[in-house]
Design a protein around this motif. Structure first.
Motif, PDB file in Angstrom:
ATOM      1  N   ALA A  97       0.833  -1.202   0.000  1.00  0.00           N
ATOM      2  CA  ALA A  97       0.000   0.000   0.000  1.00  0.00           C
ATOM      3  C   ALA A  97       0.871   1.257   0.000  1.00  0.00           C
ATOM      4  CB  ALA A  97      -0.930  -0.003   1.209  1.00  0.00           C
ATOM      5  N   LEU A  98       1.959   1.220   0.762  1.00  0.00           N
ATOM      6  CA  LEU A  98       2.868   2.361   0.814  1.00  0.00           C
ATOM      7  C   LEU A  98       3.566   2.547  -0.533  1.00  0.00           C
ATOM      8  CD1 LEU A  98       4.084   4.563   2.610  1.00  0.00           C
ATOM      9  CD2 LEU A  98       5.837   2.919   3.316  1.00  0.00           C
ATOM     10  N   ALA A  99       3.984   1.442  -1.140  1.00  0.00           N
ATOM     11  CA  ALA A  99       4.616   1.517  -2.462  1.00  0.00           C
ATOM     12  C   ALA A  99       3.638   2.064  -3.494  1.00  0.00           C
ATOM     13  CB  ALA A  99       5.115   0.129  -2.886  1.00  0.00           C
ATOM     14  N   ASN A 100       2.374   1.679  -3.386  1.00  0.00           N
ATOM     15  CA  ASN A 100       1.361   2.201  -4.299  1.00  0.00           C
ATOM     16  C   ASN A 100       1.213   3.712  -4.141  1.00  0.00           C
ATOM     17  OD1 ASN A 100       0.821  -0.376  -5.230  1.00  0.00           O
ATOM     18  ND2 ASN A 100      -0.987  -0.670  -3.952  1.00  0.00           N
ATOM     19  N   ALA A 101       1.259   4.181  -2.896  1.00  0.00           N
ATOM     20  CA  ALA A 101       1.152   5.621  -2.646  1.00  0.00           C
ATOM     21  C   ALA A 101       2.308   6.363  -3.299  1.00  0.00           C
ATOM     22  CB  ALA A 101       1.117   5.892  -1.144  1.00  0.00           C
ATOM     23  N   SER A 134      -4.972  12.632   1.157  1.00  0.00           N
ATOM     24  CA  SER A 134      -4.702  12.615   2.597  1.00  0.00           C
ATOM     25  C   SER A 134      -3.490  11.762   2.953  1.00  0.00           C
ATOM     26  CB  SER A 134      -5.927  12.112   3.365  1.00  0.00           C
ATOM     27  OG  SER A 134      -6.265  10.789   2.987  1.00  0.00           O
ATOM     28  N   THR A 135      -3.127  10.823   2.091  1.00  0.00           N
ATOM     29  CA  THR A 135      -1.961   9.985   2.338  1.00  0.00           C
ATOM     30  C   THR A 135      -0.677  10.811   2.382  1.00  0.00           C
ATOM     31  OG1 THR A 135      -3.096   8.219   1.121  1.00  0.00           O
ATOM     32  CG2 THR A 135      -0.782   7.870   1.620  1.00  0.00           C
ATOM     33  N   LEU A 136      -0.720  12.011   1.841  1.00  0.00           N
ATOM     34  CA  LEU A 136       0.452  12.892   1.886  1.00  0.00           C
ATOM     35  C   LEU A 136       0.904  13.165   3.310  1.00  0.00           C
ATOM     36  CD1 LEU A 136      -0.635  15.411  -0.878  1.00  0.00           C
ATOM     37  CD2 LEU A 136       1.416  13.964  -0.976  1.00  0.00           C
ATOM     38  N   LEU A 137      -0.014  13.087   4.272  1.00  0.00           N
ATOM     39  CA  LEU A 137       0.361  13.348   5.663  1.00  0.00           C
ATOM     40  C   LEU A 137       1.313  12.283   6.193  1.00  0.00           C
ATOM     41  CD1 LEU A 137      -2.054  15.289   5.339  1.00  0.00           C
ATOM     42  CD2 LEU A 137      -2.662  14.761   7.701  1.00  0.00           C
ATOM     43  N   LEU A 138       1.334  11.129   5.570  1.00  0.00           N
ATOM     44  CA  LEU A 138       2.219  10.049   5.990  1.00  0.00           C
ATOM     45  C   LEU A 138       3.592  10.160   5.324  1.00  0.00           C
ATOM     46  CD1 LEU A 138      -0.366   7.139   5.625  1.00  0.00           C
ATOM     47  CD2 LEU A 138       0.001   8.639   7.600  1.00  0.00           C
ATOM     48  N   LEU A 139       3.696  11.055   4.340  1.00  0.00           N
ATOM     49  CA  LEU A 139       4.923  11.187   3.554  1.00  0.00           C
ATOM     50  C   LEU A 139       5.273  12.663   3.416  1.00  0.00           C
ATOM     51  CD1 LEU A 139       3.801   8.682   0.774  1.00  0.00           C
ATOM     52  CD2 LEU A 139       5.421   8.195   2.620  1.00  0.00           C
ATOM     53  N   PRO A 140       5.847  13.253   4.465  1.00  0.00           N
ATOM     54  CA  PRO A 140       6.119  14.695   4.453  1.00  0.00           C
ATOM     55  C   PRO A 140       6.964  15.165   3.269  1.00  0.00           C
ATOM     56  CG  PRO A 140       6.379  13.809   6.666  1.00  0.00           C
ATOM     57  CD  PRO A 140       6.195  12.627   5.755  1.00  0.00           C
ATOM     58  N   ASP A 141       7.854  14.313   2.775  1.00  0.00           N
ATOM     59  CA  ASP A 141       8.661  14.727   1.627  1.00  0.00           C
ATOM     60  C   ASP A 141       7.787  14.949   0.403  1.00  0.00           C
ATOM     61  OD1 ASP A 141       8.158  11.943   1.636  1.00  0.00           O
ATOM     62  OD2 ASP A 141       9.797  11.584   0.230  1.00  0.00           O
ATOM     63  N   GLN A 142       6.743  14.134   0.263  1.00  0.00           N
ATOM     64  CA  GLN A 142       5.820  14.311  -0.853  1.00  0.00           C
ATOM     65  C   GLN A 142       4.890  15.497  -0.610  1.00  0.00           C
ATOM     66  OE1 GLN A 142       5.990  12.526  -3.747  1.00  0.00           O
ATOM     67  NE2 GLN A 142       7.832  11.661  -2.816  1.00  0.00           N
ATOM     68  N   LEU A 143       4.530  15.722   0.649  1.00  0.00           N
ATOM     69  CA  LEU A 143       3.706  16.881   0.994  1.00  0.00           C
ATOM     70  C   LEU A 143       4.422  18.172   0.610  1.00  0.00           C
ATOM     71  CD1 LEU A 143       1.022  17.691   2.414  1.00  0.00           C
ATOM     72  CD2 LEU A 143       2.331  17.841   4.537  1.00  0.00           C
ATOM     73  N   GLY A 199       9.956  21.089   6.308  1.00  0.00           N
ATOM     74  CA  GLY A 199       9.747  19.760   5.753  1.00  0.00           C
ATOM     75  C   GLY A 199       9.363  18.698   6.756  1.00  0.00           C
ATOM     76  N   GLN A 200       9.183  19.094   8.024  1.00  0.00           N
ATOM     77  CA  GLN A 200       8.816  18.151   9.076  1.00  0.00           C
ATOM     78  C   GLN A 200       7.370  18.384   9.507  1.00  0.00           C
ATOM     79  OE1 GLN A 200      10.957  15.642  10.117  1.00  0.00           O
ATOM     80  NE2 GLN A 200      12.224  16.439   8.437  1.00  0.00           N
ATOM     81  N   LEU A 201       6.642  17.299   9.709  1.00  0.00           N
ATOM     82  CA  LEU A 201       5.244  17.385  10.094  1.00  0.00           C
ATOM     83  C   LEU A 201       5.104  16.952  11.547  1.00  0.00           C
ATOM     84  CD1 LEU A 201       2.701  18.162   8.468  1.00  0.00           C
ATOM     85  CD2 LEU A 201       2.274  15.722   8.133  1.00  0.00           C
ATOM     86  N   THR A 202       4.538  17.838  12.379  1.00  0.00           N
ATOM     87  CA  THR A 202       4.365  17.546  13.801  1.00  0.00           C
ATOM     88  C   THR A 202       2.969  17.963  14.235  1.00  0.00           C
ATOM     89  OG1 THR A 202       5.225  19.714  14.453  1.00  0.00           O
ATOM     90  CG2 THR A 202       6.812  17.901  14.291  1.00  0.00           C
ATOM     91  N   HIS A 203       2.548  17.448  15.404  1.00  0.00           N
ATOM     92  CA  HIS A 203       1.253  17.856  15.950  1.00  0.00           C
ATOM     93  C   HIS A 203       1.292  19.327  16.332  1.00  0.00           C
ATOM     94  CE1 HIS A 203      -1.105  14.173  16.081  1.00  0.00           C
ATOM     95  NE2 HIS A 203       0.000  13.519  16.389  1.00  0.00           N
ATOM     96  N   ASP A 204       0.234  20.034  15.993  1.00  0.00           N
ATOM     97  CA  ASP A 204       0.116  21.436  16.387  1.00  0.00           C
ATOM     98  C   ASP A 204      -0.564  21.489  17.743  1.00  0.00           C
ATOM     99  OD1 ASP A 204       0.086  24.411  15.645  1.00  0.00           O
ATOM    100  OD2 ASP A 204      -2.006  24.014  16.169  1.00  0.00           O
ATOM    101  N   THR A 205      -0.013  22.251  18.643  1.00  0.00           N
ATOM    102  CA  THR A 205      -0.535  22.300  20.016  1.00  0.00           C
ATOM    103  C   THR A 205      -1.292  23.578  20.313  1.00  0.00           C
ATOM    104  OG1 THR A 205       1.550  23.229  20.817  1.00  0.00           O
ATOM    105  CG2 THR A 205       1.300  20.823  20.890  1.00  0.00           C
TER     106      THR A 205
END
Length: 218
Positions: A97-101, A134-143, A199-205
């Motif tokens: 699934a990840l490779a497909n993304a 939405s899968t972009l959230l799992l791959l910040p480099d692609q985001l 380029g880093q994705l983190t939780h916003d507080t």
């Protein structure tokens, strides 16, 4: 590439979804289903099956995913029993699934972004038109490929919608936007705003309690 000539979001009709579901062959073998495996993100509405029946994998920054079978305008959730029936492990299924993304994203040389102002806040939105935004959230480099090197507050209210707001946007507006999209999408995702910085994705507080702005999403 950006455009202002597109609606902020498009969605399939109920008839399209029903036809897609009714056409699925649940007896398909691994070679046939593997290209259609997707990573499914948490949603607000309860899943149609017990989550314990579904293989799961966690991605940074703490996003739990399950496996989905892409049927076009909809997605069917994959159970442990189905994975076993394909003769592969859950890990192998997630890896595919990840490779497909990655493959879907690599096909795009340009990303059409929709510019919109909501409550006078400049907003960028991306839809893949293939159900994987939405899968972009799992791959910040692609985001970062999609939105560029800018920092921003990232929202993924729907399976095929990712929104980038200015990082200093009022958090009340972010929460309101998530609620607005959830009101029109029965499969709305359940993801908090995430901060994209360097380029880093983190939780916003900094998300505060919602206060509805006067301007509504059309």
């Amino acid at each position: 590439m950006t455009t202002t000539n597109e609606p902020l979001v498009t969605a399939a009709s109920v008839d399209e979804v029903i036809r897609a579901i009714e056409s699925v062959d649940l007896e398909s073998d691994w070679e046939e289903v593997a290209p259609r495996l997707r990573l499914a993100l948490p949603r607000r509405r309860a899943l149609p099956v017990d989550v314990e029946d579904l293989p799961q994998r966690r991605f940074e920054p703490g996003i739990d995913t399950v496996l989905g079978l892409d049927i076009g305008p909809a997605m069917l959730f994959v159970t442990h029993e189905q994975v076993d029936g394909w003769g592969v492990t859950a890990g192998e299924a997630f890896d595919r699934a990840l490779a497909n993304a990655h493959s879907k994203m690599a096909e795009r040389k340009q990303f059409a972004l929709v510019h919109e102002r909501i409550a006078d806040v400049p907003t960028l939105a991306f839809q893949s038109r293939q159900g994987w935004a939405s899968t972009l959230l799992l791959l910040p480099d692609q985001l970062t490929r999609v939105f560029g090197e800018r920092s921003g507050l990232i929202l993924a209210p729907m399976r095929d919608l990712v929104i980038c707001l200015p990082l200093d946007v009022e958090r009340e507006l972010a929460r309101w936007l998530l609620d607005e999209f959830a009101a029109v999408d029965m499969n709305a995702l359940d993801l908090p705003p995430l901060a994209l910085v360097d380029g880093q994705l983190t939780h916003d507080t900094g998300l505060a309690r919602a206060v509805e702005p006067a301007t509504r999403v059309n």
